[in-house]
Scaffold this active site. Structure first.
Site, short mmCIF file in Angstrom:
data_model
loop_
_atom_site.label_atom_id
_atom_site.label_comp_id
_atom_site.label_asym_id
_atom_site.label_seq_id
_atom_site.Cartn_x
_atom_site.Cartn_y
_atom_site.Cartn_z
CG ASN A 9 -35.30 -33.56 5.75
OD1 ASN A 9 -34.87 -34.23 6.70
ND2 ASN A 9 -36.14 -34.04 4.85
NE ARG A 68 -39.24 -35.07 7.64
CZ ARG A 68 -38.92 -36.19 7.00
NH1 ARG A 68 -37.89 -36.22 6.19
NH2 ARG A 68 -39.66 -37.26 7.15
CG HIS A 157 -43.87 -39.84 5.36
ND1 HIS A 157 -44.02 -41.14 4.92
CD2 HIS A 157 -42.57 -39.53 5.17
CE1 HIS A 157 -42.84 -41.58 4.49
NE2 HIS A 157 -41.95 -40.62 4.63
NE ARG A 218 -37.13 -46.25 5.82
CZ ARG A 218 -37.76 -45.10 5.95
NH1 ARG A 218 -38.88 -45.01 6.63
NH2 ARG A 218 -37.28 -44.01 5.40
CG ASP A 259 -34.76 -44.31 -9.21
OD1 ASP A 259 -35.82 -44.46 -9.88
OD2 ASP A 259 -34.14 -43.23 -9.16
CB VAL A 308 -43.13 -43.98 -6.02
CG1 VAL A 308 -43.80 -45.11 -6.78
CG2 VAL A 308 -41.67 -44.33 -5.72
CD GLU A 361 -42.39 -34.35 3.27
OE1 GLU A 361 -41.77 -34.60 2.21
OE2 GLU A 361 -42.35 -35.07 4.27
#
Ligand code: ADP
Length: 375
Positions: A9, A68, A157, A218, A259, A308, A361
């Site tokens: 990735n 990815r 995602h 974002r 974070d 999260v 993933e």
């Protein structure tokens, strides 16, 4: 097929790698090379060199390399064997994903050079959503403009939303086909999806991974008029605006930290900005949950995943607080448990099950590669 898959990735300044056994699901090796472009790791070639040295003992066991790739554009969505033709097509797509596809292409280029005898396979973040219903995929803008420039909701995602929704069905012991699901992938990037019978009917990210939920850095949803206003009146350039929306917005833009562990510390110390960042994040998340419950006519299961979603009990509690009338009842004690495996955090009586399911993933990508190589 037996053997391992190297999953790469490749971001603009980091290279994440994992070596997975697609059959057992075992992670044979995993790591990240960060600060690409700085003195110690000058470029993606050097990053892969570092990763290869760390993986020296398992290189012999590899049967494929999975990459990815964030954006497959309007036409490419299946896991695809990489050849020069695919690379040329992906290069043409870079304007659709200028922050994400070019570093992935760099990663592909150096990996093909380093491991030339292995099949390299591109797995797209957009794949799961390629067939969204037109009502969800279409932006209400001029149709000719949209068509000419391939403007539609693509969703991202996807590997995670698909994997987690399948795991949720397995956990509940129910056929995927029978479930109406909401999946909340809350990592640094964050997205929600509504899924019926294993097929997505909507997702929060759009043409790019900027739309939807408030994220680490974002903005998520924003009135498009704001962009025009900042460009025309505040003298911000397109690059300034893009940089702000991607890198200095979201919870970090508002509260100084992306974070959530540090954000909570600031809130506990009385930091009002951090408090507001958290409140804006939760407010948006609740809006999407409500919207998707309406789209689905109620959900059988709501699942939290990613950094999260898997770890932050306060976010899960505040996202679903007071929704008993909608059939959602969290069990506070289960929600607070720090377990790392898939688990139920709703009460046994809650009509909608609420789960935490760790995403993987890399494993999903490794399995897609193994299926392709097997033919
Ligand atoms: P990505 O893959 O998008 O980089 P992850 O899914 O790994 O992101 O999520 C990273 C984020 O998860 C971190 O920025 C942090 O906010 C959050 N996170 C990780 N561990 C915890 C934790 N124990 N408690 C709260 N938040 C956490």
């Amino acid at each position: 097929m037996s053997g391992n898959v190297l999953v790469l990735n490749s971001g603009s300044s980091s290279l994440k790698y994992a070596v997975m056994d697609p059959i057992s699901g075992e992670t044979v090796g995993r790591g990240i090379v960060e600060r690409i472009g700085e003195a110690e790791v000058r470029d993606h070639g050097e990053a892969l060199q570092v990763a290869s040295e760390r993986l020296d003992h398992v290189v012999g066991s590899l049967v494929a390399v999975g990459h990815r790739v964030v954006h497959g554009g309007p036409d490419i969505y299946q896991p695809t064997l990489i050849d020069d033709d695919l690379i040329a097509r992906l290069e043409k797509l870079s304007p659709l994903a200028p922050l994400h596809n070019p570093p992935a292409l760099l990663g592909i280029e150096v990996a093909r050079r380093t491991l030339p005898d292995l099949p390299h396979i591109a797995v797209f973040d957009t794949a799961f959503f390629h067939n969204l219903p037109a009502a969800a995929a279409t932006y209400a803008i001029d149709r000719d403009v949209a068509e000419q420039w391939h403007v539609r909701r693509y969703g991202f995602h996807g590997t995670s939303h698909q994997y987690v929704s399948e795991q949720a069905a397995l956990f509940l012991g129910k056929p995927l086909e029978e479930l109406r699901q909401v999946v909340l992938h809350l990592g640094n990037g964050a997205s929600a999806s509504a899924i019926v019978g294993g097929r997505p009917v909507d997702t929060s990210m759009g043409l790019t991974p900027l739309e939807g939920l408030v994220m680490g850095t974002r903005s998520g949803d924003i009135d498009p008029g704001v962009l025009v206003y900042l460009w025309r009146t505040a003298g911000m350039s397109v690059e300034d605006i893009e940089d702000m929306l991607n890198h200095s917005a979201g919870v970090r833009g508002l509260g100084g930290e992306n974070d959530f562990r540090l954000l909570h510390k600031r809130i506990d110390a009385g930091d009002e900005d951090a408090r507001l960042a958290y409140d804006v994040y939760i407010h948006r998340l609740r809006k999407y949950i409500g919207a998707y419950l309406a789209l689905l006519g109620g959900a059988d299961v709501i699942t939290f995943t990613a950094g999260v979603g898997e770890n932050d009990a306060a976010v899960r509690r505040d996202a679903l607080r007071g929704l008993q009338r909608l059939g959602i009842e969290l069990d506070e004690e289960r929600n607070a448990s720090p377990e790392r495996t898939a688990r139920r955090i709703s009460t046994d009586e809650s009509p909608t099950a609420v789960l935490v399911v760790p995403t993987n993933e890399e494993l999903a990508i490794a399995r897609a590669c193994a299926d392709l190589v097997k033919g």
